[in-house]
Design a protein around this motif. Structure first.
Motif, PDB file in Angstrom:
ATOM      1  N   TYR A 125       0.814  -1.216   0.000  1.00 33.93           N
ATOM      2  CA  TYR A 125       0.000   0.000   0.000  1.00 33.93           C
ATOM      3  C   TYR A 125       0.850   1.269   0.000  1.00 33.93           C
ATOM      4  O   TYR A 125       0.512   2.234  -0.709  1.00 33.93           O
ATOM      5  CB  TYR A 125      -0.956  -0.006   1.196  1.00 33.93           C
ATOM      6  N   PRO A 126       1.946   1.356   0.784  1.00 29.96           N
ATOM      7  CA  PRO A 126       2.777   2.568   0.706  1.00 29.96           C
ATOM      8  C   PRO A 126       3.319   2.841  -0.699  1.00 29.96           C
ATOM      9  O   PRO A 126       3.393   4.007  -1.114  1.00 29.96           O
ATOM     10  CB  PRO A 126       3.909   2.265   1.690  1.00 29.96           C
ATOM     11  N   ILE A 127       3.681   1.795  -1.435  1.00 25.80           N
ATOM     12  CA  ILE A 127       4.173   1.994  -2.805  1.00 25.80           C
ATOM     13  C   ILE A 127       3.046   2.484  -3.707  1.00 25.80           C
ATOM     14  O   ILE A 127       3.236   3.407  -4.525  1.00 25.80           O
ATOM     15  CB  ILE A 127       4.791   0.689  -3.338  1.00 25.80           C
ATOM     16  N   ASN A 128       1.864   1.896  -3.580  1.00 25.16           N
ATOM     17  CA  ASN A 128       0.727   2.342  -4.387  1.00 25.16           C
ATOM     18  C   ASN A 128       0.336   3.775  -4.046  1.00 25.16           C
ATOM     19  O   ASN A 128      -0.055   4.548  -4.933  1.00 25.16           O
ATOM     20  CB  ASN A 128      -0.464   1.403  -4.172  1.00 25.16           C
ATOM     21  N   GLN A 129       0.446   4.132  -2.783  1.00 22.39           N
ATOM     22  CA  GLN A 129       0.134   5.500  -2.377  1.00 22.39           C
ATOM     23  C   GLN A 129       1.133   6.481  -2.965  1.00 22.39           C
ATOM     24  O   GLN A 129       0.763   7.586  -3.391  1.00 22.39           O
ATOM     25  CB  GLN A 129       0.128   5.590  -0.847  1.00 22.39           C
ATOM     26  N   ALA A 130       2.412   6.081  -2.975  1.00 24.59           N
ATOM     27  CA  ALA A 130       3.430   6.950  -3.584  1.00 24.59           C
ATOM     28  C   ALA A 130       3.198   7.082  -5.087  1.00 24.59           C
ATOM     29  O   ALA A 130       3.374   8.170  -5.656  1.00 24.59           O
ATOM     30  CB  ALA A 130       4.820   6.392  -3.299  1.00 24.59           C
ATOM     31  N   ASN A 131       2.806   6.003  -5.750  1.00 22.34           N
ATOM     32  CA  ASN A 131       2.508   6.077  -7.186  1.00 22.34           C
ATOM     33  C   ASN A 131       1.301   6.972  -7.455  1.00 22.34           C
ATOM     34  O   ASN A 131       1.247   7.669  -8.477  1.00 22.34           O
ATOM     35  CB  ASN A 131       2.263   4.680  -7.750  1.00 22.34           C
ATOM     36  N   ALA A 132       0.315   6.951  -6.541  1.00 21.62           N
ATOM     37  CA  ALA A 132      -0.844   7.816  -6.721  1.00 21.62           C
ATOM     38  C   ALA A 132      -0.471   9.290  -6.590  1.00 21.62           C
ATOM     39  O   ALA A 132      -1.177  10.158  -7.136  1.00 21.62           O
ATOM     40  CB  ALA A 132      -1.924   7.453  -5.701  1.00 21.62           C
ATOM     41  N   ASP A 188      14.340  12.530 -11.425  1.00 23.44           N
ATOM     42  CA  ASP A 188      13.265  12.436 -12.414  1.00 23.44           C
ATOM     43  C   ASP A 188      13.741  12.790 -13.817  1.00 23.44           C
ATOM     44  O   ASP A 188      12.941  13.140 -14.672  1.00 23.44           O
ATOM     45  CB  ASP A 188      12.099  13.349 -12.008  1.00 23.44           C
ATOM     46  N   TRP A 189      15.040  12.699 -14.014  1.00 26.66           N
ATOM     47  CA  TRP A 189      15.587  12.943 -15.354  1.00 26.66           C
ATOM     48  C   TRP A 189      16.494  11.768 -15.730  1.00 26.66           C
ATOM     49  O   TRP A 189      16.883  10.961 -14.896  1.00 26.66           O
ATOM     50  CB  TRP A 189      16.367  14.258 -15.386  1.00 26.66           C
ATOM     51  N   GLY A 190      16.804  11.677 -16.994  1.00 22.83           N
ATOM     52  CA  GLY A 190      17.685  10.608 -17.458  1.00 22.83           C
ATOM     53  C   GLY A 190      16.961   9.267 -17.468  1.00 22.83           C
ATOM     54  O   GLY A 190      15.751   9.173 -17.685  1.00 22.83           O
ATOM     55  N   SER A 191      17.742   8.217 -17.226  1.00 22.73           N
ATOM     56  CA  SER A 191      17.212   6.849 -17.287  1.00 22.73           C
ATOM     57  C   SER A 191      16.976   6.257 -15.899  1.00 22.73           C
ATOM     58  O   SER A 191      17.048   5.049 -15.727  1.00 22.73           O
ATOM     59  CB  SER A 191      18.192   5.952 -18.054  1.00 22.73           C
ATOM     60  N   SER A 192      16.720   7.095 -14.894  1.00 22.35           N
ATOM     61  CA  SER A 192      16.494   6.608 -13.533  1.00 22.35           C
ATOM     62  C   SER A 192      15.099   6.013 -13.416  1.00 22.35           C
ATOM     63  O   SER A 192      14.141   6.484 -14.052  1.00 22.35           O
ATOM     64  CB  SER A 192      16.652   7.747 -12.521  1.00 22.35           C
ATOM     65  N   ALA A 193      14.999   4.978 -12.610  1.00 20.99           N
ATOM     66  CA  ALA A 193      13.720   4.301 -12.397  1.00 20.99           C
ATOM     67  C   ALA A 193      13.651   3.835 -10.949  1.00 20.99           C
ATOM     68  O   ALA A 193      14.669   3.461 -10.361  1.00 20.99           O
ATOM     69  CB  ALA A 193      13.551   3.119 -13.352  1.00 20.99           C
ATOM     70  N   GLY A 194      12.452   3.850 -10.408  1.00 23.72           N
ATOM     71  CA  GLY A 194      12.247   3.420  -9.036  1.00 23.72           C
ATOM     72  C   GLY A 194      11.905   1.945  -8.965  1.00 23.72           C
ATOM     73  O   GLY A 194      10.723   1.564  -8.902  1.00 23.72           O
ATOM     74  N   LEU A 246       7.044   3.751  -9.110  1.00 22.63           N
ATOM     75  CA  LEU A 246       7.760   2.702  -8.399  1.00 22.63           C
ATOM     76  C   LEU A 246       7.248   1.342  -8.837  1.00 22.63           C
ATOM     77  O   LEU A 246       6.046   1.152  -9.061  1.00 22.63           O
ATOM     78  CB  LEU A 246       7.575   2.860  -6.882  1.00 22.63           C
ATOM     79  N   LYS A 247       8.168   0.405  -8.933  1.00 23.49           N
ATOM     80  CA  LYS A 247       7.841  -0.962  -9.305  1.00 23.49           C
ATOM     81  C   LYS A 247       8.530  -1.919  -8.340  1.00 23.49           C
ATOM     82  O   LYS A 247       9.697  -1.725  -7.982  1.00 23.49           O
ATOM     83  CB  LYS A 247       8.305  -1.268 -10.729  1.00 23.49           C
ATOM     84  N   VAL A 248       7.791  -2.934  -7.903  1.00 27.97           N
ATOM     85  CA  VAL A 248       8.363  -3.990  -7.075  1.00 27.97           C
ATOM     86  C   VAL A 248       9.014  -5.008  -7.999  1.00 27.97           C
ATOM     87  O   VAL A 248       8.363  -5.558  -8.900  1.00 27.97           O
ATOM     88  CB  VAL A 248       7.291  -4.659  -6.200  1.00 27.97           C
ATOM     89  N   ASN A 249      10.291  -5.271  -7.758  1.00 27.26           N
ATOM     90  CA  ASN A 249      11.078  -6.138  -8.641  1.00 27.26           C
ATOM     91  C   ASN A 249      11.286  -7.506  -8.000  1.00 27.26           C
ATOM     92  O   ASN A 249      11.584  -7.612  -6.805  1.00 27.26           O
ATOM     93  CB  ASN A 249      12.434  -5.482  -8.925  1.00 27.26           C
ATOM     94  N   MET A 258       4.846   4.291   7.606  1.00 21.31           N
ATOM     95  CA  MET A 258       5.409   3.650   6.421  1.00 21.31           C
ATOM     96  C   MET A 258       5.044   4.350   5.102  1.00 21.31           C
ATOM     97  O   MET A 258       5.933   4.608   4.283  1.00 21.31           O
ATOM     98  CB  MET A 258       4.968   2.184   6.391  1.00 21.31           C
ATOM     99  N   PRO A 259       3.772   4.689   4.824  1.00 20.21           N
ATOM    100  CA  PRO A 259       3.494   5.389   3.551  1.00 20.21           C
ATOM    101  C   PRO A 259       4.209   6.727   3.425  1.00 20.21           C
ATOM    102  O   PRO A 259       4.695   7.081   2.332  1.00 20.21           O
ATOM    103  CB  PRO A 259       1.966   5.562   3.581  1.00 20.21           C
ATOM    104  N   HIS A 260       4.291   7.475   4.523  1.00 17.79           N
ATOM    105  CA  HIS A 260       4.997   8.752   4.475  1.00 17.79           C
ATOM    106  C   HIS A 260       6.493   8.535   4.238  1.00 17.79           C
ATOM    107  O   HIS A 260       7.138   9.318   3.519  1.00 17.79           O
ATOM    108  CB  HIS A 260       4.778   9.513   5.786  1.00 17.79           C
ATOM    109  N   ALA A 261       7.043   7.484   4.832  1.00 18.49           N
ATOM    110  CA  ALA A 261       8.464   7.198   4.634  1.00 18.49           C
ATOM    111  C   ALA A 261       8.759   6.861   3.180  1.00 18.49           C
ATOM    112  O   ALA A 261       9.734   7.357   2.591  1.00 18.49           O
ATOM    113  CB  ALA A 261       8.884   6.044   5.544  1.00 18.49           C
TER     114      ALA A 261
END
Length: 297
Positions: free
Chosen positions: A58-65, A155-161, A70-73, A142-145
């Motif tokens: 849920y914290p990752i989904n909240q950050a994406n919203a 947020d530039w270049g080829s960086s990915a979460g 972010l993607k879980v690998n 946790m979601p705030h963290a």
């Protein structure tokens, strides 16, 4: 399932005396029952994996919203199965907690007095409430963290979460358990005071060092970079620390009053003069001794 050791009935064995072998066999059997309960609940956790996974991510989904990407690998073929297995085991331990708590109590309870049982129940229930409160605070943090820490991704270049699944699960559980354990500190201090290892006045005199230690611990345990979240998390533990000091001081006063009363009773008993011994009764005349003759006129 192995049989529990046969114990004589209470009327035949009022003190519930058991040999060392009986104790070890009972411990083995209760551990076996607890392990079976955890295994069964782990199967249940395996079946309800999807909603549990949604809660954890849920914290990752909240950050994406909120605009993050972010993607879980899962870096290996078995990574997804390993994550599901670990979550199932944790859920099994949690769902089976009433069973293994009962088995633990059934093993140690018969050897306790009524007063010890009362203290154990009081400290157990209080510790459970404090631990769950700390875990709830960790889940709130946790979601705030995740939101704040992932903002440092360029947020530039080829960086990915891309977040490793195993690392994220370890971070999630560690954060929650650390906050839960931190809330148990005041209860630990009260227990040490009850055992006579530390005085309440001593705890109160060291409040400055205690506050510094609490804020320092929260600075390391708190994943958020802002100071306000650290202060917000440290204040409840600080308040619980002063509550533990107050309870310890009150307990010390009761102990001192009880001790003074016993000393006064002992001094009064020692100062009381001993009762004089009763005079010995005159010796009775033996039946064989002839009576004295009366004086003749």
């Amino acid at each position: 399932m192995p049989r529990l050791p046969k114990i004589r009935r209470r009327r035949d064995n009022p003190e519930a005396i058991m040999s060392i072998g009986d104790h070890l066999r009972e411990l083995r059997n209760r551990l076996f029952i607890s392990a079976i309960g955890v295994l069964v609940m782990a199967v249940v956790g395996y079946m309800i994996y999807r909603p549990i996974y949604n809660i954890i991510t849920y914290p990752i989904n909240q950050a994406n919203a909120n605009g993050a990407d972010l993607k879980v690998n899962f870096p290996t073929i078995l990574a997804s199965f390993d994550l599901r297995l670990r979550i199932s085991i944790w859920v099994g331990v949690l769902l089976a907690s009433p069973l293994w708590m009962y088995e633990f109590w059934a093993y140690v309870g018969p050897g306790m007095t009524r007063r010890e049982k009362a203290y154990t129940w009081a400290f157990g229930v209080t510790g459970l409430v404090l631990f769950l409160s700390g875990c709830a605070l960790g889940m709130w943090i946790m979601p705030h963290a995740v939101q704040i820490l992932t903002n440092f991704i360029p947020d530039w270049g080829s960086s990915a979460g891309i977040i490793d699944s195993s690392t994220y699960l370890s971070f999630y559980l560690r954060l929650i358990l650390v906050f839960g354990a931190a809330f148990l500190l005041p209860e630990l201090l009260v227990a040490l005071n009850r055992l006579g290892l530390v005085k309440g006045r001593t705890l109160l005199k060291g409040w400055r060092w205690a506050v510094v230690g609490i804020f320092t611990f929260m600075a390391f345990a708190n994943p958020l970079p802002d100071p306000w979240s650290m202060i917000f998390m440290a204040l409840p533990i600080t308040g619980l620390y002063f509550l533990a000091c107050f309870m310890s001081i009150q307990h010390d006063k009761r102990v001192e009053r009880r001790r003074a009363k016993l000393d006064a009773e002992l001094d009064a008993a020692l100062a009381e003069p001993s009762a004089p011994s009763a005079p010995s009764a005159p010796a009775t005349r033996s039946a064989a001794q002839p009576p004295e003759r009366a004086d003749r006129a």
